[in-house]
Scaffold this motif. Structure first.
Motif, PDB file in Angstrom:
ATOM      1  N   THR A   1      11.939  -0.846   6.811  1.00  0.00           N
ATOM      2  CA  THR A   1      12.001   0.525   6.305  1.00  0.00           C
ATOM      3  C   THR A   1      11.167   0.676   5.039  1.00  0.00           C
ATOM      4  O   THR A   1      10.382   1.621   4.906  1.00  0.00           O
ATOM      5  CB  THR A   1      13.460   0.925   6.017  1.00  0.00           C
ATOM      6  OG1 THR A   1      14.232   0.759   7.206  1.00  0.00           O
ATOM      7  CG2 THR A   1      13.557   2.355   5.554  1.00  0.00           C
ATOM      8  N   VAL A   2      11.319  -0.254   4.114  1.00  0.00           N
ATOM      9  CA  VAL A   2      10.568  -0.184   2.855  1.00  0.00           C
ATOM     10  C   VAL A   2       9.075  -0.325   3.110  1.00  0.00           C
ATOM     11  O   VAL A   2       8.264   0.410   2.539  1.00  0.00           O
ATOM     12  CB  VAL A   2      11.078  -1.244   1.862  1.00  0.00           C
ATOM     13  CG1 VAL A   2      10.169  -1.353   0.653  1.00  0.00           C
ATOM     14  CG2 VAL A   2      12.496  -0.927   1.437  1.00  0.00           C
ATOM     15  N   ALA A   3       8.689  -1.245   3.963  1.00  0.00           N
ATOM     16  CA  ALA A   3       7.268  -1.424   4.275  1.00  0.00           C
ATOM     17  C   ALA A   3       6.694  -0.159   4.914  1.00  0.00           C
ATOM     18  O   ALA A   3       5.577   0.271   4.571  1.00  0.00           O
ATOM     19  CB  ALA A   3       7.082  -2.621   5.196  1.00  0.00           C
ATOM     20  N   GLY A   4       7.428   0.447   5.827  1.00  0.00           N
ATOM     21  CA  GLY A   4       6.967   1.687   6.451  1.00  0.00           C
ATOM     22  C   GLY A   4       6.829   2.815   5.453  1.00  0.00           C
ATOM     23  O   GLY A   4       5.863   3.580   5.489  1.00  0.00           O
ATOM     24  N   LEU A   5       7.788   2.925   4.541  1.00  0.00           N
ATOM     25  CA  LEU A   5       7.719   3.976   3.533  1.00  0.00           C
ATOM     26  C   LEU A   5       6.568   3.754   2.555  1.00  0.00           C
ATOM     27  O   LEU A   5       5.909   4.708   2.130  1.00  0.00           O
ATOM     28  CB  LEU A   5       9.041   4.078   2.776  1.00  0.00           C
ATOM     29  CG  LEU A   5      10.209   4.645   3.586  1.00  0.00           C
ATOM     30  CD1 LEU A   5      11.502   4.539   2.794  1.00  0.00           C
ATOM     31  CD2 LEU A   5       9.936   6.079   3.979  1.00  0.00           C
ATOM     32  N   ILE A   6       6.310   2.512   2.208  1.00  0.00           N
ATOM     33  CA  ILE A   6       5.179   2.213   1.318  1.00  0.00           C
ATOM     34  C   ILE A   6       3.867   2.593   1.997  1.00  0.00           C
ATOM     35  O   ILE A   6       2.989   3.214   1.387  1.00  0.00           O
ATOM     36  CB  ILE A   6       5.193   0.735   0.895  1.00  0.00           C
ATOM     37  CG1 ILE A   6       6.352   0.480  -0.069  1.00  0.00           C
ATOM     38  CG2 ILE A   6       3.858   0.327   0.266  1.00  0.00           C
ATOM     39  CD1 ILE A   6       6.584  -0.984  -0.379  1.00  0.00           C
ATOM     40  N   LEU A   7       3.719   2.234   3.269  1.00  0.00           N
ATOM     41  CA  LEU A   7       2.504   2.596   4.010  1.00  0.00           C
ATOM     42  C   LEU A   7       2.342   4.103   4.100  1.00  0.00           C
ATOM     43  O   LEU A   7       1.253   4.647   3.878  1.00  0.00           O
ATOM     44  CB  LEU A   7       2.533   1.995   5.415  1.00  0.00           C
ATOM     45  CG  LEU A   7       2.204   0.520   5.544  1.00  0.00           C
ATOM     46  CD1 LEU A   7       2.408   0.061   6.977  1.00  0.00           C
ATOM     47  CD2 LEU A   7       0.773   0.266   5.119  1.00  0.00           C
TER      48      LEU A   7
END
Length: 86
Positions: free
Chosen positions: A59-65
């Motif tokens: 989730t965090v990686a997707g939001l950062i992207l």
């Protein structure tokens, strides 16, 4: 010292007076926007999958992207609006 605080350079007009927006620069803009949109949508999709699977890292990686690609899209939009004004 005043030059450090001046506005961005005017890249919209070449030295000869004709527009510098050639076919290659238009193609570059289209490719940059397409890549940014793909990364943005991939980030949102990854965030949704991470939320659905209760995976914080995904989730965090997707939001950062998604956030980074969104900022790039806003920058491209601002640059396009600035070149249209001149």
């Amino acid at each position: 010292m005043m030059g450090a605080f001046s506005t961005s350079p005017q890249r919209a007009v070449a030295r000869s007076g004709e527009p510098a927006a050639t076919e290659s620069s238009r193609l570059w803009t289209i490719l940059a926007r397409s890549a940014a949109w793909l990364i943005f949508l991939g980030g949102v999709f990854g965030a949704v999958l991470g939320i659905a699977g209760l995976r914080v890292e995904i989730t965090v990686a997707g939001l950062i992207l998604a956030c980074t690609a969104g900022l790039i899209l806003l920058k491209l939009r601002a640059d396009a609006a600035a070149t249209e004004k001149h």
